[in-house]
Write a protein that holds these residues in place. Structure first.
Motif, PDB file in Angstrom:
ATOM      1  N   ILE A  16      38.687   7.104 104.988  1.00 34.80           N
ATOM      2  CA  ILE A  16      38.004   8.328 105.417  1.00 34.80           C
ATOM      3  C   ILE A  16      37.311   8.990 104.230  1.00 34.80           C
ATOM      4  CG2 ILE A  16      38.365  10.660 106.315  1.00 34.80           C
ATOM      5  CD1 ILE A  16      40.555   9.502 108.094  1.00 34.80           C
ATOM      6  N   ALA A  17      38.002   9.053 103.079  1.00 36.24           N
ATOM      7  CA  ALA A  17      37.412   9.683 101.892  1.00 36.24           C
ATOM      8  C   ALA A  17      36.167   8.919 101.428  1.00 36.24           C
ATOM      9  CB  ALA A  17      38.449   9.744 100.767  1.00 36.24           C
ATOM     10  N   LEU A  18      36.233   7.581 101.422  1.00 33.32           N
ATOM     11  CA  LEU A  18      35.072   6.787 101.015  1.00 33.32           C
ATOM     12  C   LEU A  18      33.905   6.984 101.972  1.00 33.32           C
ATOM     13  CD1 LEU A  18      36.728   3.400  99.955  1.00 33.32           C
ATOM     14  CD2 LEU A  18      35.725   5.136  98.459  1.00 33.32           C
ATOM     15  N   THR A  19      34.198   7.070 103.267  1.00 36.75           N
ATOM     16  CA  THR A  19      33.137   7.249 104.261  1.00 36.75           C
ATOM     17  C   THR A  19      32.443   8.595 104.087  1.00 36.75           C
ATOM     18  OG1 THR A  19      34.397   5.897 105.834  1.00 36.75           O
ATOM     19  CG2 THR A  19      32.628   7.266 106.724  1.00 36.75           C
ATOM     20  N   ILE A  42      22.293   7.738 107.163  1.00 37.06           N
ATOM     21  CA  ILE A  42      23.358   6.781 107.448  1.00 37.06           C
ATOM     22  C   ILE A  42      23.070   5.419 106.832  1.00 37.06           C
ATOM     23  CG2 ILE A  42      22.368   5.997 109.637  1.00 37.06           C
ATOM     24  CD1 ILE A  42      25.218   5.870 110.728  1.00 37.06           C
ATOM     25  N   LEU A  43      21.790   5.067 106.681  1.00 34.50           N
ATOM     26  CA  LEU A  43      21.455   3.788 106.050  1.00 34.50           C
ATOM     27  C   LEU A  43      21.836   3.821 104.580  1.00 34.50           C
ATOM     28  CD1 LEU A  43      20.208   0.990 106.010  1.00 34.50           C
ATOM     29  CD2 LEU A  43      17.962   2.070 105.680  1.00 34.50           C
ATOM     30  N   ALA A  44      21.455   4.899 103.898  1.00 37.16           N
ATOM     31  CA  ALA A  44      21.824   5.028 102.488  1.00 37.16           C
ATOM     32  C   ALA A  44      23.338   5.070 102.327  1.00 37.16           C
ATOM     33  CB  ALA A  44      21.188   6.291 101.899  1.00 37.16           C
ATOM     34  N   ALA A  45      24.016   5.786 103.238  1.00 39.66           N
ATOM     35  CA  ALA A  45      25.473   5.863 103.179  1.00 39.66           C
ATOM     36  C   ALA A  45      26.106   4.495 103.385  1.00 39.66           C
ATOM     37  CB  ALA A  45      25.982   6.850 104.227  1.00 39.66           C
ATOM     38  N   ALA A  46      25.578   3.718 104.336  1.00 35.67           N
ATOM     39  CA  ALA A  46      26.135   2.393 104.610  1.00 35.67           C
ATOM     40  C   ALA A  46      25.965   1.468 103.410  1.00 35.67           C
ATOM     41  CB  ALA A  46      25.467   1.798 105.846  1.00 35.67           C
ATOM     42  N   LEU A  47      24.799   1.524 102.766  1.00 29.49           N
ATOM     43  CA  LEU A  47      24.568   0.671 101.602  1.00 29.49           C
ATOM     44  C   LEU A  47      25.469   1.074 100.431  1.00 29.49           C
ATOM     45  CD1 LEU A  47      20.659   0.448 101.719  1.00 29.49           C
ATOM     46  CD2 LEU A  47      22.318  -1.314 102.382  1.00 29.49           C
ATOM     47  N   LEU A  48      25.626   2.375 100.227  1.00 25.78           N
ATOM     48  CA  LEU A  48      26.523   2.842  99.166  1.00 25.78           C
ATOM     49  C   LEU A  48      27.962   2.432  99.441  1.00 25.78           C
ATOM     50  CD1 LEU A  48      25.109   6.442  98.552  1.00 25.78           C
ATOM     51  CD2 LEU A  48      24.970   4.490  96.985  1.00 25.78           C
ATOM     52  N   LEU A  49      28.372   2.600 100.685  1.00 24.10           N
ATOM     53  CA  LEU A  49      29.749   2.254 101.052  1.00 24.10           C
ATOM     54  C   LEU A  49      29.993   0.756 100.909  1.00 24.10           C
ATOM     55  CD1 LEU A  49      32.460   3.195 102.159  1.00 24.10           C
ATOM     56  CD2 LEU A  49      31.538   2.959 104.461  1.00 24.10           C
ATOM     57  N   ALA A  50      29.026  -0.061 101.339  1.00 20.92           N
ATOM     58  CA  ALA A  50      29.172  -1.511 101.192  1.00 20.92           C
ATOM     59  C   ALA A  50      29.305  -1.899  99.722  1.00 20.92           C
ATOM     60  CB  ALA A  50      27.974  -2.214 101.825  1.00 20.92           C
ATOM     61  N   GLY A  51      28.533  -1.241  98.860  1.00 20.63           N
ATOM     62  CA  GLY A  51      28.629  -1.527  97.430  1.00 20.63           C
ATOM     63  C   GLY A  51      29.986  -1.166  96.854  1.00 20.63           C
ATOM     64  N   VAL A  52      30.529  -0.026  97.285  1.00 17.27           N
ATOM     65  CA  VAL A  52      31.842   0.400  96.794  1.00 17.27           C
ATOM     66  C   VAL A  52      32.930  -0.562  97.274  1.00 17.27           C
ATOM     67  CG1 VAL A  52      33.587   2.218  96.936  1.00 17.27           C
ATOM     68  CG2 VAL A  52      31.202   2.820  96.570  1.00 17.27           C
ATOM     69  N   TYR A  60      36.753  -5.734 104.566  1.00 15.47           N
ATOM     70  CA  TYR A  60      36.189  -4.869 105.610  1.00 15.47           C
ATOM     71  C   TYR A  60      37.202  -4.561 106.699  1.00 15.47           C
ATOM     72  CZ  TYR A  60      33.427  -3.267 109.555  1.00 15.47           C
ATOM     73  OH  TYR A  60      32.959  -2.539 110.620  1.00 15.47           O
ATOM     74  N   ALA A  61      38.051  -5.543 107.043  1.00 19.41           N
ATOM     75  CA  ALA A  61      39.054  -5.309 108.093  1.00 19.41           C
ATOM     76  C   ALA A  61      40.019  -4.195 107.688  1.00 19.41           C
ATOM     77  CB  ALA A  61      39.816  -6.598 108.379  1.00 19.41           C
ATOM     78  N   ASP A  62      40.384  -4.148 106.402  1.00 21.12           N
ATOM     79  CA  ASP A  62      41.270  -3.084 105.932  1.00 21.12           C
ATOM     80  C   ASP A  62      40.567  -1.728 105.989  1.00 21.12           C
ATOM     81  OD1 ASP A  62      43.302  -4.905 105.405  1.00 21.12           O
ATOM     82  OD2 ASP A  62      42.575  -5.278 103.365  1.00 21.12           O
ATOM     83  N   TYR A  63      39.306  -1.718 105.565  1.00 22.25           N
ATOM     84  CA  TYR A  63      38.555  -0.463 105.626  1.00 22.25           C
ATOM     85  C   TYR A  63      38.399   0.011 107.075  1.00 22.25           C
ATOM     86  CZ  TYR A  63      34.495   2.477 106.231  1.00 22.25           C
ATOM     87  OH  TYR A  63      33.650   3.474 106.650  1.00 22.25           O
ATOM     88  N   ARG A  64      38.036  -0.901 107.964  1.00 26.57           N
ATOM     89  CA  ARG A  64      37.802  -0.528 109.359  1.00 26.57           C
ATOM     90  C   ARG A  64      39.073  -0.003 110.019  1.00 26.57           C
ATOM     91  NH1 ARG A  64      37.827  -3.233 114.369  1.00 26.57           N
ATOM     92  NH2 ARG A  64      36.391  -2.292 115.849  1.00 26.57           N
ATOM     93  N   ARG A  65      40.216  -0.575 109.663  1.00 25.07           N
ATOM     94  CA  ARG A  65      41.474  -0.097 110.227  1.00 25.07           C
ATOM     95  C   ARG A  65      41.733   1.362 109.832  1.00 25.07           C
ATOM     96  NH1 ARG A  65      44.226  -3.934 108.560  1.00 25.07           N
ATOM     97  NH2 ARG A  65      45.020  -3.013 106.644  1.00 25.07           N
ATOM     98  N   GLY A  66      41.422   1.710 108.593  1.00 20.79           N
ATOM     99  CA  GLY A  66      41.618   3.089 108.159  1.00 20.79           C
ATOM    100  C   GLY A  66      40.569   4.033 108.717  1.00 20.79           C
ATOM    101  N   ALA A  67      39.324   3.540 108.860  1.00 17.51           N
ATOM    102  CA  ALA A  67      38.240   4.392 109.358  1.00 17.51           C
ATOM    103  C   ALA A  67      38.254   4.544 110.873  1.00 17.51           C
ATOM    104  CB  ALA A  67      36.894   3.823 108.908  1.00 17.51           C
ATOM    105  N   ALA A  68      39.187   3.878 111.543  1.00 19.07           N
ATOM    106  CA  ALA A  68      39.247   3.966 113.004  1.00 19.07           C
ATOM    107  C   ALA A  68      39.453   5.404 113.478  1.00 19.07           C
ATOM    108  CB  ALA A  68      40.364   3.067 113.534  1.00 19.07           C
ATOM    109  N   TRP A  69      40.086   6.215 112.638  1.00 13.56           N
ATOM    110  CA  TRP A  69      40.267   7.619 113.009  1.00 13.56           C
ATOM    111  C   TRP A  69      38.930   8.329 113.151  1.00 13.56           C
ATOM    112  CZ3 TRP A  69      44.866   9.560 114.477  1.00 13.56           C
ATOM    113  CH2 TRP A  69      46.016   8.809 114.157  1.00 13.56           C
ATOM    114  N   LEU A  70      37.981   7.981 112.304  1.00 16.40           N
ATOM    115  CA  LEU A  70      36.654   8.589 112.422  1.00 16.40           C
ATOM    116  C   LEU A  70      35.919   8.091 113.662  1.00 16.40           C
ATOM    117  CD1 LEU A  70      35.423   8.472 108.710  1.00 16.40           C
ATOM    118  CD2 LEU A  70      36.134  10.484 110.009  1.00 16.40           C
TER     119      LEU A  70
END
Length: 236
Positions: A16-19, A42-52, A60-70
């Motif tokens: 959530i914090a990274l997103t 959102i495009l810039a955010a997605a590219l930044l997040l992918a880089g991080v 990605y599966a670990d990130y998606r599991r945590g971001a499911a709350w969002l």
């Protein structure tokens, strides 16, 4: 470092914090660049997040599991778009005949051309399934994906690319064709660009936003009803 990341990924806080940080950074970056209409935050955010994620070696599966709350917020956000629809209902009712004529065709084409091109290039069925709901807003697209299959990550990437491309091409097409009617522009943005197109439509005006909400909502409903059925019928 790895142990710390594993510990943080055990809770949704890191994802959530990274997103949120990526969204804030993307928004500030685009404001500094003059907020170009063809590149939503959102495009810039997605590219930044992918880089991080790549830099920190976070799966990605670990990130998606945590971001499911969002992801839970997508549903209420989509439903909230019913307010501008209600406010513009007289204009929408006045155009019910042309809307009824164009919506089924638009929904069919939105799914068919992406699947058709991918099939022509030899893509396997799971890739075709991921691309089929590319013009549907994310909460409904996830439900369709659960029925017809396909990688969720590819589907979400398809949604992002479709939304960004729609914003750019609709704006360019409207200028080239001399279209200034906010109803037409908004409907085109919502039909093809789901939430990203709708956000752009609200930047144009409330009428464009309402018609984009209508296009996005009905595209989602018709796709949810008929895409899984069509998928079974063709035996994909």
């Amino acid at each position: 470092m790895t142990a710390l990341l594993d510990h943080l990924l055990a809770t949704p806080l890191l994802a959530i914090a990274l997103t949120l940080a990526a969204h804030a950074a993307g928004t500030r970056l685009l404001k500094a660049l003059g907020a170009p209409a063809w590149c939503p935050p959102i495009l810039a955010a997605a590219l930044l997040l992918a880089g991080v994620l790549a830099l920190l070696s976070i799966d990605y599966a670990d990130y998606r599991r945590g971001a499911a709350w969002l992801m839970l917020l997508l549903g209420p956000a989509t439903v909230a778009l019913g307010l501008p629809l209600h406010q513009q209902m007289p204009r929408i009712i006045a155009l019910w005949r042309p809307l009824l004529a164009c919506l089924p065709v638009a929904v069919l084409l939105a799914a068919a051309y992406a699947v058709g091109i991918a099939w022509w290039l030899g893509a396997p069925p799971e890739i075709l399934a991921a691309l089929a709901p590319k013009s549907v807003t994310a909460p409904i697209a996830l439900g369709i994906n659960a029925q017809i299959g396909g990688p969720v990550s590819l589907m979400m990437g398809g949604l992002l690319i479709t939304g960004v491309a729609t914003v750019g091409f609709v704006s360019l097409g409207a200028r080239l064709l001399g279209i200034h009617d906010e109803r037409i522009i908004g409907l085109a943005l919502g039909l093809n660009g789901h939430a990203l197109g709708t956000v752009r439509a609200f930047e144009i005006g409330p009428v464009a936003g309402a018609f984009a909400s209508l296009g996005m909502s009905l595209t989602g409903i018709l796709s949810a009803l008929f895409l899984p059925l069509a998928w079974r019928l063709v035996g994909a």
